[in-house]
Design a protein around this motif. Structure first.
Motif, PDB file in Angstrom:
ATOM      1  N   ALA A 230       7.983   3.821 -14.564  1.00  0.00           N
ATOM      2  CA  ALA A 230       8.094   2.911 -13.427  1.00  0.00           C
ATOM      3  C   ALA A 230       6.991   3.172 -12.405  1.00  0.00           C
ATOM      4  CB  ALA A 230       9.471   3.050 -12.777  1.00  0.00           C
ATOM      5  N   ALA A 231       6.716   4.446 -12.131  1.00  0.00           N
ATOM      6  CA  ALA A 231       5.659   4.784 -11.173  1.00  0.00           C
ATOM      7  C   ALA A 231       4.302   4.302 -11.672  1.00  0.00           C
ATOM      8  CB  ALA A 231       5.633   6.289 -10.940  1.00  0.00           C
ATOM      9  N   ALA A 232       4.052   4.422 -12.974  1.00  0.00           N
ATOM     10  CA  ALA A 232       2.775   3.974 -13.531  1.00  0.00           C
ATOM     11  C   ALA A 232       2.616   2.463 -13.380  1.00  0.00           C
ATOM     12  CB  ALA A 232       2.680   4.374 -15.002  1.00  0.00           C
TER      13      ALA A 232
ATOM     14  N   VAL B  68       1.727   1.759  -9.746  1.00  0.00           N
ATOM     15  CA  VAL B  68       0.328   2.095  -9.470  1.00  0.00           C
ATOM     16  C   VAL B  68      -0.600   1.029 -10.046  1.00  0.00           C
ATOM     17  CG1 VAL B  68      -1.520   3.747  -9.964  1.00  0.00           C
ATOM     18  CG2 VAL B  68       0.745   4.570  -9.315  1.00  0.00           C
ATOM     19  N   LEU B  69      -0.263   0.511 -11.218  1.00  0.00           N
ATOM     20  CA  LEU B  69      -1.065  -0.555 -11.832  1.00  0.00           C
ATOM     21  C   LEU B  69      -1.054  -1.806 -10.950  1.00  0.00           C
ATOM     22  CD1 LEU B  69      -2.717  -1.444 -14.294  1.00  0.00           C
ATOM     23  CD2 LEU B  69      -0.580  -2.202 -15.355  1.00  0.00           C
TER      24      LEU B  69
ATOM     25  N   VAL C 194       1.643   7.177  -6.754  1.00  0.00           N
ATOM     26  CA  VAL C 194       0.575   8.106  -7.162  1.00  0.00           C
ATOM     27  C   VAL C 194       1.042   9.542  -6.966  1.00  0.00           C
ATOM     28  CG1 VAL C 194      -1.724   8.953  -6.595  1.00  0.00           C
ATOM     29  CG2 VAL C 194      -1.320   6.495  -6.772  1.00  0.00           C
ATOM     30  N   LEU C 195       1.655   9.825  -5.812  1.00  0.00           N
ATOM     31  CA  LEU C 195       2.163  11.165  -5.553  1.00  0.00           C
ATOM     32  C   LEU C 195       3.297  11.518  -6.516  1.00  0.00           C
ATOM     33  CD1 LEU C 195       2.145  11.184  -1.640  1.00  0.00           C
ATOM     34  CD2 LEU C 195       0.481  12.210  -3.201  1.00  0.00           C
TER      35      LEU C 195
ATOM     36  N   LEU D 175       0.829  -1.200   0.000  1.00  0.00           N
ATOM     37  CA  LEU D 175       0.000   0.000   0.000  1.00  0.00           C
ATOM     38  C   LEU D 175       0.867   1.256   0.000  1.00  0.00           C
ATOM     39  CD1 LEU D 175      -3.229   0.624   1.986  1.00  0.00           C
ATOM     40  CD2 LEU D 175      -1.405   2.313   2.142  1.00  0.00           C
ATOM     41  N   VAL D 176       2.014   1.192   0.686  1.00  0.00           N
ATOM     42  CA  VAL D 176       2.893   2.361   0.792  1.00  0.00           C
ATOM     43  C   VAL D 176       3.489   2.760  -0.560  1.00  0.00           C
ATOM     44  CG1 VAL D 176       5.010   3.240   1.838  1.00  0.00           C
ATOM     45  CG2 VAL D 176       3.383   1.930   3.221  1.00  0.00           C
ATOM     46  N   PRO D 177       4.130   1.849  -1.307  1.00  0.00           N
ATOM     47  CA  PRO D 177       4.644   2.269  -2.614  1.00  0.00           C
ATOM     48  C   PRO D 177       3.552   2.657  -3.592  1.00  0.00           C
ATOM     49  CG  PRO D 177       4.853  -0.105  -2.351  1.00  0.00           C
ATOM     50  CD  PRO D 177       4.501   0.456  -1.011  1.00  0.00           C
TER      51      PRO D 177
END
Length: 331
Positions: A299-301, A304-305, A204-205, A197-199
């Motif tokens: 990488a962030a996307a 989030v996926l 998202v941020l 949940l944390v990453p």
């Protein structure tokens, strides 16, 4: 086996009180966030030094210093000092809420004389507790305390739904779940889900701040108050590295339990399939980071996926679809 109704009642009270305290902590952290100025270069250098003590090279990104910057080394105004005090008070509330939350989980376990994750309500509570503990640990290592409200938001929502829509009275588990694999498999799944949940929130941020770098009018001063992109990226990557092996262990244990209970290691049950999809997404994220050096929006996307797949598996698969796991109500 009889249920200790007194302990079960205390568990419910502690659970509800923990939710209230988390909400109060959110308010304190939102106030701290509102009183925080966008960091200037001097502030970014301090954060970079803190990151260097955690491990790895500290990289500064000048693009993070786009608005409301202050290159002076002068101390911030008393307003910032008040914000820091409010943040410390919020952190104290967060720890208090975590202790009550832990007490609620333990009391439910002692009341039923089994592990306290035998249904959706208990599983969701365990996931949220792990997420809070993981975030408390991260606060001690990264300058991200003021982001706690964004981490607590999904936790409070999950706990509210768990205490209302998904609530189940304390009772023994069904015979099909009376196995030592309930301890091993579900504890691993809950731990991994809570840490991941944390990453998910950090990524998202990251996307919010990255989008604001390209178009400052999109998120305005809100994005300017977020930590540097490098900080958010490191949080997402390092916590995923910790959670992924635990998640893998949980999937493997689930396959072994399936073979023992149903005669096959894999049954293409909706929950199994969705867990596999989430595993592949996180594996792709870590592989891309390790081989292709992806550290940006792509990488962030992906992260989030993966988080979306975990949430989908937790709620939609359990509450809407029918499958081999439906009777359990487990995450």
């Amino acid at each position: 086996m009889p249920v200790n109704e007194t302990l079960a009642t205390y568990s419910d009270w502690a659970y509800g009180t923990a939710v209230v305290i988390y909400v109060l902590a959110m308010i304190f952290f939102l106030v701290e966030q509102a009183m925080h100025r966008a960091p200037g270069k001097a502030k970014l250098e301090v954060e970079a030094k803190q990151l260097a003590t955690v491990g790895g090279p500290a990289e500064l990104d000048d693009t993070n210093d786009t608005e409301d910057t202050d290159d002076s080394d002068e101390p911030e105004a008393p307003k910032a000092d008040r914000g820091d005090r409010i943040g410390r008070m919020g952190f104290a509330l967060l720890v208090l809420g975590a202790l009550l939350h832990l007490g609620a989980v333990l009391a439910r376990g002692f009341a039923t004389e089994r592990v306290p994750w035998g249904n959706m309500y208990e599983y969701g509570s365990a996931v949220c507790l792990v997420a809070v503990i993981a975030w408390i640990v991260l606060i001690r290592s990264f300058p991200v305390r003021r982001l706690t409200a964004f981490v607590l938001l999904p936790i409070v929502v999950l706990m509210f739904l768990g205490g209302t829509v998904l609530y189940t009275a304390a009772a023994p588990v069904q015979p099909a779940l009376q196995s030592y694999w309930l301890v091993i498999h579900v504890s691993a799944a809950a731990s991994a889900s809570g840490i991941l949940l944390v990453p998910g929130v950090a990524s998202v941020l990251y996307l919010v701040k990255s989008a604001n770098e390209k178009n400052p009018a999109r998120f305005g001063r809100f994005a300017g108050r977020l930590p540097a992109l490098d900080v958010l990226d490191r949080i997402a990557y390092r916590t995923t590295i910790i959670a992924f092996p635990v998640f893998t262990f949980g999937v493997v244990c689930g396959a072994i339990w399936a073979e023992s209970a149903w005669g096959r290691f894999w049954n293409w049950d909706p929950k199994e399939t969705c867990a596999l999809v989430a595993w592949v997404i996180y594996a792709a994220y870590l592989h891309a980071r390790a081989t292709a050096g992806w550290r940006g929006t792509k990488a962030a996307a992906i992260n989030v996926l993966g988080f979306a797949a975990m949430v989908f598996n937790l709620f939609f698969i359990n509450l809407v679809t029918a499958g081999l796991h439906s009777y359990a109500g487990l995450g």
